[in-house]
Scaffold this motif. Structure first.
Motif, PDB file in Angstrom:
ATOM      1  N   ARG A  48       0.839  -1.209   0.000  1.00  0.00           N
ATOM      2  CA  ARG A  48       0.000   0.000   0.000  1.00  0.00           C
ATOM      3  C   ARG A  48       0.874   1.259   0.000  1.00  0.00           C
ATOM      4  O   ARG A  48       0.569   2.231  -0.703  1.00  0.00           O
ATOM      5  CB  ARG A  48      -0.904  -0.004   1.242  1.00  0.00           C
ATOM      6  CG  ARG A  48      -1.806   1.216   1.368  1.00  0.00           C
ATOM      7  CD  ARG A  48      -2.924   1.142   0.339  1.00  0.00           C
ATOM      8  NE  ARG A  48      -3.787   2.290   0.397  1.00  0.00           N
ATOM      9  CZ  ARG A  48      -3.696   3.335  -0.426  1.00  0.00           C
ATOM     10  NH1 ARG A  48      -2.760   3.375  -1.354  1.00  0.00           N
ATOM     11  NH2 ARG A  48      -4.545   4.326  -0.340  1.00  0.00           N
ATOM     12  N   TRP A  68       2.330   1.760  -3.519  1.00  0.00           N
ATOM     13  CA  TRP A  68       1.304   2.206  -4.466  1.00  0.00           C
ATOM     14  C   TRP A  68       0.941   3.671  -4.223  1.00  0.00           C
ATOM     15  O   TRP A  68       0.789   4.447  -5.172  1.00  0.00           O
ATOM     16  CB  TRP A  68       0.071   1.316  -4.339  1.00  0.00           C
ATOM     17  CG  TRP A  68      -0.965   1.514  -5.413  1.00  0.00           C
ATOM     18  CD1 TRP A  68      -2.195   2.085  -5.269  1.00  0.00           C
ATOM     19  CD2 TRP A  68      -0.871   1.115  -6.782  1.00  0.00           C
ATOM     20  NE1 TRP A  68      -2.878   2.068  -6.461  1.00  0.00           N
ATOM     21  CE2 TRP A  68      -2.082   1.478  -7.409  1.00  0.00           C
ATOM     22  CE3 TRP A  68       0.122   0.487  -7.532  1.00  0.00           C
ATOM     23  CZ2 TRP A  68      -2.344   1.233  -8.760  1.00  0.00           C
ATOM     24  CZ3 TRP A  68      -0.123   0.240  -8.882  1.00  0.00           C
ATOM     25  CH2 TRP A  68      -1.334   0.616  -9.474  1.00  0.00           C
ATOM     26  N   GLY A 120      -2.987  -5.156  -0.700  1.00  0.00           N
ATOM     27  CA  GLY A 120      -2.369  -3.876  -0.404  1.00  0.00           C
ATOM     28  C   GLY A 120      -2.630  -2.865  -1.511  1.00  0.00           C
ATOM     29  O   GLY A 120      -2.458  -1.666  -1.300  1.00  0.00           O
ATOM     30  N   ILE A 121      -3.047  -3.333  -2.690  1.00  0.00           N
ATOM     31  CA  ILE A 121      -3.508  -2.444  -3.760  1.00  0.00           C
ATOM     32  C   ILE A 121      -4.982  -2.143  -3.492  1.00  0.00           C
ATOM     33  O   ILE A 121      -5.765  -3.060  -3.235  1.00  0.00           O
ATOM     34  CB  ILE A 121      -3.352  -3.103  -5.146  1.00  0.00           C
ATOM     35  CG1 ILE A 121      -1.891  -3.455  -5.416  1.00  0.00           C
ATOM     36  CG2 ILE A 121      -3.897  -2.197  -6.232  1.00  0.00           C
ATOM     37  CD1 ILE A 121      -0.974  -2.283  -5.570  1.00  0.00           C
ATOM     38  N   PRO A 122      -5.416  -0.882  -3.535  1.00  0.00           N
ATOM     39  CA  PRO A 122      -6.821  -0.565  -3.278  1.00  0.00           C
ATOM     40  C   PRO A 122      -7.765  -1.384  -4.151  1.00  0.00           C
ATOM     41  O   PRO A 122      -7.446  -1.710  -5.303  1.00  0.00           O
ATOM     42  CB  PRO A 122      -6.902   0.929  -3.605  1.00  0.00           C
ATOM     43  CG  PRO A 122      -5.522   1.446  -3.325  1.00  0.00           C
ATOM     44  CD  PRO A 122      -4.598   0.333  -3.740  1.00  0.00           C
ATOM     45  N   ASP A 179     -13.249  -0.889   0.571  1.00  0.00           N
ATOM     46  CA  ASP A 179     -12.369   0.181   1.053  1.00  0.00           C
ATOM     47  C   ASP A 179     -13.156   1.398   1.525  1.00  0.00           C
ATOM     48  O   ASP A 179     -12.616   2.237   2.252  1.00  0.00           O
ATOM     49  CB  ASP A 179     -11.396   0.614  -0.057  1.00  0.00           C
ATOM     50  CG  ASP A 179     -10.276  -0.392  -0.265  1.00  0.00           C
ATOM     51  OD1 ASP A 179     -10.109  -1.270   0.604  1.00  0.00           O
ATOM     52  OD2 ASP A 179      -9.583  -0.307  -1.296  1.00  0.00           O
ATOM     53  N   THR A 210      -5.816  -1.185   3.026  1.00  0.00           N
ATOM     54  CA  THR A 210      -6.284  -0.300   1.955  1.00  0.00           C
ATOM     55  C   THR A 210      -7.540   0.482   2.311  1.00  0.00           C
ATOM     56  O   THR A 210      -7.995   1.305   1.514  1.00  0.00           O
ATOM     57  CB  THR A 210      -6.578  -1.115   0.674  1.00  0.00           C
ATOM     58  OG1 THR A 210      -7.586  -2.099   0.948  1.00  0.00           O
ATOM     59  CG2 THR A 210      -5.321  -1.797   0.162  1.00  0.00           C
ATOM     60  N   HIS A 211      -8.081   0.256   3.499  1.00  0.00           N
ATOM     61  CA  HIS A 211      -9.358   0.895   3.822  1.00  0.00           C
ATOM     62  C   HIS A 211      -9.214   2.403   3.966  1.00  0.00           C
ATOM     63  O   HIS A 211      -8.252   2.907   4.532  1.00  0.00           O
ATOM     64  CB  HIS A 211      -9.943   0.304   5.116  1.00  0.00           C
ATOM     65  CG  HIS A 211     -11.364   0.678   5.320  1.00  0.00           C
ATOM     66  ND1 HIS A 211     -11.751   1.776   6.063  1.00  0.00           N
ATOM     67  CD2 HIS A 211     -12.505   0.140   4.850  1.00  0.00           C
ATOM     68  CE1 HIS A 211     -13.068   1.872   6.054  1.00  0.00           C
ATOM     69  NE2 HIS A 211     -13.549   0.887   5.328  1.00  0.00           N
ATOM     70  N   ASP A 212     -10.207   3.119   3.425  1.00  0.00           N
ATOM     71  CA  ASP A 212     -10.265   4.580   3.518  1.00  0.00           C
ATOM     72  C   ASP A 212     -10.996   4.999   4.786  1.00  0.00           C
ATOM     73  O   ASP A 212     -12.051   4.452   5.102  1.00  0.00           O
ATOM     74  CB  ASP A 212     -11.038   5.153   2.313  1.00  0.00           C
ATOM     75  CG  ASP A 212     -10.102   5.672   1.241  1.00  0.00           C
ATOM     76  OD1 ASP A 212      -8.895   5.689   1.486  1.00  0.00           O
ATOM     77  OD2 ASP A 212     -10.586   6.041   0.166  1.00  0.00           O
TER      78      ASP A 212
END
Length: 499
Positions: A177, A180, A204-206, A274, A356-358
């Motif tokens: 993450r 990226w 780890g990639i959104p 995410d 990756t969570h927003d």
């Protein structure tokens, strides 16, 4: 009478939300999806065309023409990525409006029941309806602002990233993450369009980015299997998957992973995890593969839909995690080998969802059905990034007590229907001998076994899980039937409640 004006920014008003039709935004998202599909058809023409050119023409001019076709094909791929990105944004906006409208309907019903008045200007006297109305407008306003911001970011041009170290195969999802996030939007677009296979399966990639890469790969792999005479069951599974990705149902599907080797594997999220407050990961059991994808996806989708009805104030995403080699036959299902292998992948996947969570951390629930409950149990015993786990129709989860799972107290749930045959078929060897001695009908009258093939029955009070009721006639697959107690319980658990 005192009338209070709601402290809501002027972007979204009561009148605008009441008049808004979320279906129009879903239709706009579908239009972008169809543009992407059309561009894909055109791009597929360039490959055979280049082959025909090379067969009939040679020299510098021929080389230049083929190179030009390659450039055009690449530009179409980038165009598809941007179309899908617009589709993602508009689909999530439409889903948020559906939830905002549900909250608005609640507020209006509460106002009617309590004799409050919501004016055309969106004001209401203090009372039960006021906070509900405020929540509806706040949700719509947040969604509107977020969609506008994300759409404005689409005006980018792909740029090859600088020669930097890429994360190795042992990199953690958090490290992936970080790498990226260090790329510019233009560099990320280049990676997605030119090297989709390099990022499509990386935890780890959104999720939204993995979806773009995997959609490109899905088209390539379908074409390859069709051209080479691949397995027909796998092709049918891919066709059904592609149809779900292209339809206009809410929530939108995100393709997070795809593997066409063997029986096939796929990871599909319904709604963007995410950006969701509640995330359910559904781990299926024996015989799950690409060919059976439709039924498993329906079960995951029903939990998300019911959770949205019960708790519209927060987004819920449901993920079908079919990324392990599920047993195909009973002789495989008697062994924990495939569950042990799948558990490590599930651990890494959950870690990736967290990385990756927003925004604030999501509430993460992991559900294992049948043999999938053993996968979840193995992962939880070793350390699983989840707030709670659920075992449904389980043959045992690899431990004999809930306290052996590395989860907070009271966050392990279990249910097995009275009509589910697994509690008599997947018993321990000792119980099997006893059942044979007294006859299976007699064993059934004696009740389900406490000791199952893979450990203490999690549905037995002695295991220490919170046992919730299921309809008696659920069998082994009926826990997700709409309007029945088990589905409501699963949705409630996903929302953080206790059924």
């Amino acid at each position: 009478m005192t009338v209070a004006a709601l402290p809501v920014p002027p972007r979204v008003t009561y009148a605008r939300l009441r008049a808004t039709d979320p279906a129009r935004w879903s239709a706009a998202a579908l239009a972008w999806r169809r543009w992407a599909a059309l561009a894909g058809v055109l791009g597929d023409e360039f490959g055979p065309l280049a082959d025909r050119l090379r067969a009939a023409w040679s020299g510098a001019a021929a080389d230049a023409a083929v190179a030009r076709l390659g450039v055009l094909r690449r530009r179409l791929a980038l165009f598809r990525l941007l179309c899908w990105r617009a589709d993602q944004v508009l689909s999530e906006f439409a889903a948020a409006l559906v939830r905002a409208r549900a909250l608005l309907d609640r507020a209006r019903a509460t106002a009617l029941a309590t004799h409050q008045v919501i004016t055309e200007a969106g004001t209401v006297e203090p009372g039960p309806a006021a906070p509900e109305l405020a929540a509806a407008l706040r949700l719509a306003d947040t969604a509107d602002h977020g969609a506008a911001t994300r759409l404005a970011e689409l005006a980018v041009t792909a740029t090859a990233p600088a020669a930097t170290d890429r994360p190795g195969c042992t990199a953690s999802p958090a490290q992936v993450r970080q790498w990226w996030a260090g790329l510019s939007p233009a560099e990320r677009l280049w990676m997605l369009g030119d090297e989709p296979a390099a990022v499509a399966g990386l935890n780890g990639i959104p999720v939204a980015d993995r979806d773009l890469a995997n959609r490109l790969l899905l088209a390539e792999r379908r074409a390859y299997l069709t051209r080479t005479g691949g397995d027909r069951d796998t092709l049918r599974g891919l066709d059904r998957l592609a149809a779900r990705l292209e339809d206009d149902r809410v929530p939108r599907a995100y393709l997070m992973g795809l593997d066409v080797s063997g029986d096939g594997r796929a990871v599909i999220a319904l709604g963007d995890p995410d950006r969701a407050a509640n995330v359910l990961t559904h781990v299926p059991g024996m015989t799950a593969d690409l060919a059976s994808l439709g039924g498993e996806l329906t079960r995951a989708e029903r939990v998300a839909a019911r959770a949205g009805e019960l708790g519209p104030d927060a987004a819920t995403s449901s993920v079908l995690w079919l990324d392990y080699d599920a047993p195909d036959f009973l002789d495989e299902a008697w062994s924990a080998r495939q569950a042990t292998a799948g558990a490590s992948g599930l651990q890494r996947f959950q870690e990736g969802l967290r990385a990756t969570h927003d925004g604030p951390e999501a509430r993460q629930t992991v559900l294992g059905h049948s043999y999938g409950s053993l996968v979840v149990g193995k992962a939880a015993a070793a350390g699983l990034d989840a707030d709670r786990v659920v075992f449904v129709g389980s043959p045992g989860v690899g431990v004999d007590a809930a306290e052996q799972l590395r989860l907070p107290a009271g966050q392990v749930f279990a249910s097995t229907s009275a009509s589910d045959p697994i509690q008599w078929l997947a018993v321990s060897p000792g119980t099997m001998v006893r059942n044979l001695a007294i006859g299976l009908p007699g064993a059934a009258l004696a009740g389900p076994a406490d000791d199952l093939w893979f450990g203490h029955n999690p549905n037995d009070p002695g295991f220490g899980a919170r046992v919730f009721g299921s309809q008696w006639d659920a069998g082994h697959l009926g826990y997700w039937e709409p309007g029945r107690p088990a589905l409501d319980a699963l949705a409630t658990i996903t929302l953080g409640g206790t059924p």
